[in-house]
Scaffold this motif. Structure first.
Motif, PDB file in Angstrom:
ATOM      1  N   LYS A 272       0.824  -1.208   0.000  1.00  0.00           N
ATOM      2  CA  LYS A 272       0.000   0.000   0.000  1.00  0.00           C
ATOM      3  C   LYS A 272       0.857   1.256   0.000  1.00  0.00           C
ATOM      4  O   LYS A 272       0.547   2.231  -0.711  1.00  0.00           O
ATOM      5  CB  LYS A 272      -0.913   0.007   1.231  1.00  0.00           C
ATOM      6  CG  LYS A 272      -1.993  -1.053   1.230  1.00  0.00           C
ATOM      7  CD  LYS A 272      -2.785  -0.999   2.537  1.00  0.00           C
ATOM      8  CE  LYS A 272      -3.832  -2.097   2.602  1.00  0.00           C
ATOM      9  NZ  LYS A 272      -4.560  -2.077   3.912  1.00  0.00           N
ATOM     10  N   LEU A 273       1.928   1.256   0.787  1.00  0.00           N
ATOM     11  CA  LEU A 273       2.782   2.433   0.889  1.00  0.00           C
ATOM     12  C   LEU A 273       3.460   2.727  -0.448  1.00  0.00           C
ATOM     13  O   LEU A 273       3.498   3.877  -0.900  1.00  0.00           O
ATOM     14  CB  LEU A 273       3.831   2.224   1.978  1.00  0.00           C
ATOM     15  CG  LEU A 273       4.753   3.415   2.254  1.00  0.00           C
ATOM     16  CD1 LEU A 273       3.952   4.573   2.830  1.00  0.00           C
ATOM     17  CD2 LEU A 273       5.868   3.016   3.222  1.00  0.00           C
ATOM     18  N   ARG A 274       3.993   1.693  -1.083  1.00  0.00           N
ATOM     19  CA  ARG A 274       4.648   1.882  -2.368  1.00  0.00           C
ATOM     20  C   ARG A 274       3.650   2.353  -3.419  1.00  0.00           C
ATOM     21  O   ARG A 274       3.985   3.154  -4.290  1.00  0.00           O
ATOM     22  CB  ARG A 274       5.334   0.586  -2.789  1.00  0.00           C
ATOM     23  CG  ARG A 274       6.507   0.223  -1.882  1.00  0.00           C
ATOM     24  CD  ARG A 274       7.079  -1.133  -2.243  1.00  0.00           C
ATOM     25  NE  ARG A 274       7.593  -1.134  -3.611  1.00  0.00           N
ATOM     26  CZ  ARG A 274       8.743  -0.577  -3.976  1.00  0.00           C
ATOM     27  NH1 ARG A 274       9.491   0.017  -3.063  1.00  0.00           N
ATOM     28  NH2 ARG A 274       9.151  -0.615  -5.219  1.00  0.00           N
ATOM     29  N   ARG A 275       2.421   1.871  -3.338  1.00  0.00           N
ATOM     30  CA  ARG A 275       1.391   2.315  -4.269  1.00  0.00           C
ATOM     31  C   ARG A 275       1.083   3.795  -4.049  1.00  0.00           C
ATOM     32  O   ARG A 275       0.867   4.546  -5.016  1.00  0.00           O
ATOM     33  CB  ARG A 275       0.138   1.463  -4.076  1.00  0.00           C
ATOM     34  CG  ARG A 275      -0.928   1.682  -5.138  1.00  0.00           C
ATOM     35  CD  ARG A 275      -2.120   0.772  -4.875  1.00  0.00           C
ATOM     36  NE  ARG A 275      -1.731  -0.627  -4.947  1.00  0.00           N
ATOM     37  CZ  ARG A 275      -2.110  -1.553  -4.075  1.00  0.00           C
ATOM     38  NH1 ARG A 275      -2.876  -1.218  -3.037  1.00  0.00           N
ATOM     39  NH2 ARG A 275      -1.737  -2.801  -4.219  1.00  0.00           N
ATOM     40  N   CYS A 276       1.058   4.218  -2.790  1.00  0.00           N
ATOM     41  CA  CYS A 276       0.802   5.628  -2.481  1.00  0.00           C
ATOM     42  C   CYS A 276       1.871   6.543  -3.067  1.00  0.00           C
ATOM     43  O   CYS A 276       1.592   7.678  -3.466  1.00  0.00           O
ATOM     44  CB  CYS A 276       0.732   5.835  -0.964  1.00  0.00           C
ATOM     45  SG  CYS A 276      -0.779   5.232  -0.185  1.00  0.00           S
TER      46      CYS A 276
ATOM     47  N   SER B 192      10.751   3.680   5.315  1.00  0.00           N
ATOM     48  CA  SER B 192       9.612   2.988   5.907  1.00  0.00           C
ATOM     49  C   SER B 192       9.609   1.511   5.523  1.00  0.00           C
ATOM     50  O   SER B 192       9.378   0.643   6.377  1.00  0.00           O
ATOM     51  CB  SER B 192       8.304   3.653   5.457  1.00  0.00           C
ATOM     52  OG  SER B 192       8.204   4.971   5.960  1.00  0.00           O
ATOM     53  N   CYS B 193       9.872   1.218   4.240  1.00  0.00           N
ATOM     54  CA  CYS B 193       9.898  -0.182   3.799  1.00  0.00           C
ATOM     55  C   CYS B 193      11.001  -0.950   4.526  1.00  0.00           C
ATOM     56  O   CYS B 193      10.823  -2.109   4.904  1.00  0.00           O
ATOM     57  CB  CYS B 193      10.108  -0.258   2.293  1.00  0.00           C
ATOM     58  SG  CYS B 193       8.665   0.231   1.320  1.00  0.00           S
ATOM     59  N   HIS B 194      12.131  -0.297   4.717  1.00  0.00           N
ATOM     60  CA  HIS B 194      13.232  -0.909   5.472  1.00  0.00           C
ATOM     61  C   HIS B 194      12.766  -1.296   6.876  1.00  0.00           C
ATOM     62  O   HIS B 194      12.988  -2.426   7.336  1.00  0.00           O
ATOM     63  CB  HIS B 194      14.405   0.070   5.548  1.00  0.00           C
ATOM     64  CG  HIS B 194      15.291  -0.128   6.736  1.00  0.00           C
ATOM     65  ND1 HIS B 194      16.304  -1.054   6.768  1.00  0.00           N
ATOM     66  CD2 HIS B 194      15.313   0.480   7.940  1.00  0.00           C
ATOM     67  CE1 HIS B 194      16.913  -1.005   7.938  1.00  0.00           C
ATOM     68  NE2 HIS B 194      16.324  -0.089   8.666  1.00  0.00           N
ATOM     69  N   HIS B 195      12.103  -0.369   7.548  1.00  0.00           N
ATOM     70  CA  HIS B 195      11.648  -0.618   8.915  1.00  0.00           C
ATOM     71  C   HIS B 195      10.618  -1.739   8.954  1.00  0.00           C
ATOM     72  O   HIS B 195      10.665  -2.617   9.830  1.00  0.00           O
ATOM     73  CB  HIS B 195      11.052   0.669   9.495  1.00  0.00           C
ATOM     74  CG  HIS B 195      10.565   0.534  10.898  1.00  0.00           C
ATOM     75  ND1 HIS B 195       9.369   1.030  11.323  1.00  0.00           N
ATOM     76  CD2 HIS B 195      11.101  -0.089  11.981  1.00  0.00           C
ATOM     77  CE1 HIS B 195       9.188   0.728  12.604  1.00  0.00           C
ATOM     78  NE2 HIS B 195      10.228   0.063  13.014  1.00  0.00           N
ATOM     79  N   PHE B 196       9.690  -1.738   7.996  1.00  0.00           N
ATOM     80  CA  PHE B 196       8.648  -2.762   7.985  1.00  0.00           C
ATOM     81  C   PHE B 196       9.230  -4.141   7.685  1.00  0.00           C
ATOM     82  O   PHE B 196       8.736  -5.155   8.200  1.00  0.00           O
ATOM     83  CB  PHE B 196       7.570  -2.405   6.959  1.00  0.00           C
ATOM     84  CG  PHE B 196       6.857  -1.109   7.254  1.00  0.00           C
ATOM     85  CD1 PHE B 196       6.741  -0.643   8.554  1.00  0.00           C
ATOM     86  CD2 PHE B 196       6.317  -0.348   6.229  1.00  0.00           C
ATOM     87  CE1 PHE B 196       6.092   0.556   8.840  1.00  0.00           C
ATOM     88  CE2 PHE B 196       5.669   0.844   6.497  1.00  0.00           C
ATOM     89  CZ  PHE B 196       5.553   1.300   7.799  1.00  0.00           C
ATOM     90  N   LEU B 197      10.269  -4.202   6.862  1.00  0.00           N
ATOM     91  CA  LEU B 197      10.925  -5.482   6.578  1.00  0.00           C
ATOM     92  C   LEU B 197      11.626  -6.026   7.818  1.00  0.00           C
ATOM     93  O   LEU B 197      11.644  -7.239   8.054  1.00  0.00           O
ATOM     94  CB  LEU B 197      11.912  -5.328   5.424  1.00  0.00           C
ATOM     95  CG  LEU B 197      11.274  -5.211   4.034  1.00  0.00           C
ATOM     96  CD1 LEU B 197      12.298  -4.686   3.026  1.00  0.00           C
ATOM     97  CD2 LEU B 197      10.717  -6.557   3.577  1.00  0.00           C
TER      98      LEU B 197
END
Length: 228
Positions: free
Chosen positions: A113-117, A147-152
């Motif tokens: 969702k974040l990457r889509r945003c 953010s993606c780094h943190h979520f991973l």
């Protein structure tokens, strides 16, 4: 008379700060958990409400909140649940497994969702200077990558907890799923030491043979990316 005009700007922001509203809901959640436990429907409903609030703030990128604080609070919401489950592990094993599985799906969907945003494709999760980064605003790309780094990293932690639930014998655990998430996090944000620390922290759980390919990839930063 405009009463709102009499209220200091700082107080107005605090009153309408979505982060503060979610924090308030979370306080109610922990109070309810301490009085009724983890499993009642009203407790789970309040958990999902708080989590959805954090997710909405992250995806809407509010200017009046610090996203890193929101992301940290989102993970803390999950971690505190994990801690409560572990205190009751003998009687809550199956609900704990379900919670970890659902949380993993949530974080996977949140990355998408974040990457889509931000107008980015789902893959790859890392870029070179001549690729996607050349057509995306650098500030937005920077925020999305962080953010993606943190979520991973969160997904790696969830995978570790999930593996601990499968078997109590530490010698027989398979940590490859967690290590893969940490490795992806390193590719997204190479300058962060967090995924490196997590993998080395897991060294006591892995055999040397199990860890060797991941350590080589982390050190050389030339591993082949293979989306799960």
């Amino acid at each position: 008379m405009n009463l709102k005009a009499c209220v200091p700007i700082k107080d107005q922001k605090e009153k309408h700060n979505p982060f503060s509203e979610v924090v308030s809901a979370e306080k109610q959640l922990w109070s309810l958990i301490h009085s009724k436990g983890l499993l009642p429907a009203e407790v789970q409903d309040l958990f999902y409400k708080a989590r959805a609030g954090y997710e909405k703030i992250i995806l809407n990128d509010h200017d009046d909140v610090e996203l890193q604080d929101v992301e940290y609070s989102l993970w803390k919401l999950h971690y505190k649940h994990i801690d409560e489950f572990r205190k009751r592990i003998d009687s809550h094993m199956e609900p704990f497994k379900l919670f970890l599985s659902e949380a993993t799906e949530f974080y996977q969907d949140l990355i998408t969702k974040l990457r889509r945003c931000y107008g980015l494709p789902e893959y790859p999760l890392f870029y070179d200077q001549g690729g996607v980064s050349s057509i995306v605003d650098p500030i937005k790309l920077h925020k999305c990558q962080y953010s993606c780094h943190h979520f991973l990293v969160c997904l790696g932690d969830l995978a570790r907890y999930g593996e601990l639930c499968k078997k109590r014998d530490l010698e027989r655990h398979n940590w490859s799923v967690a290590a893969n998430y940490y490795f992806k996090a390193t590719l997204v944000w190479p300058d962060s030491g967090n995924p490196h620390n997590q993998v080395f922290y897991s060294r006591s759980w892995y055999s040397a043979q199990d860890l060797r390919p991941y350590l080589i990839d982390l050190i050389s930063n030339e591993g082949i990316y293979n989306p799960a």
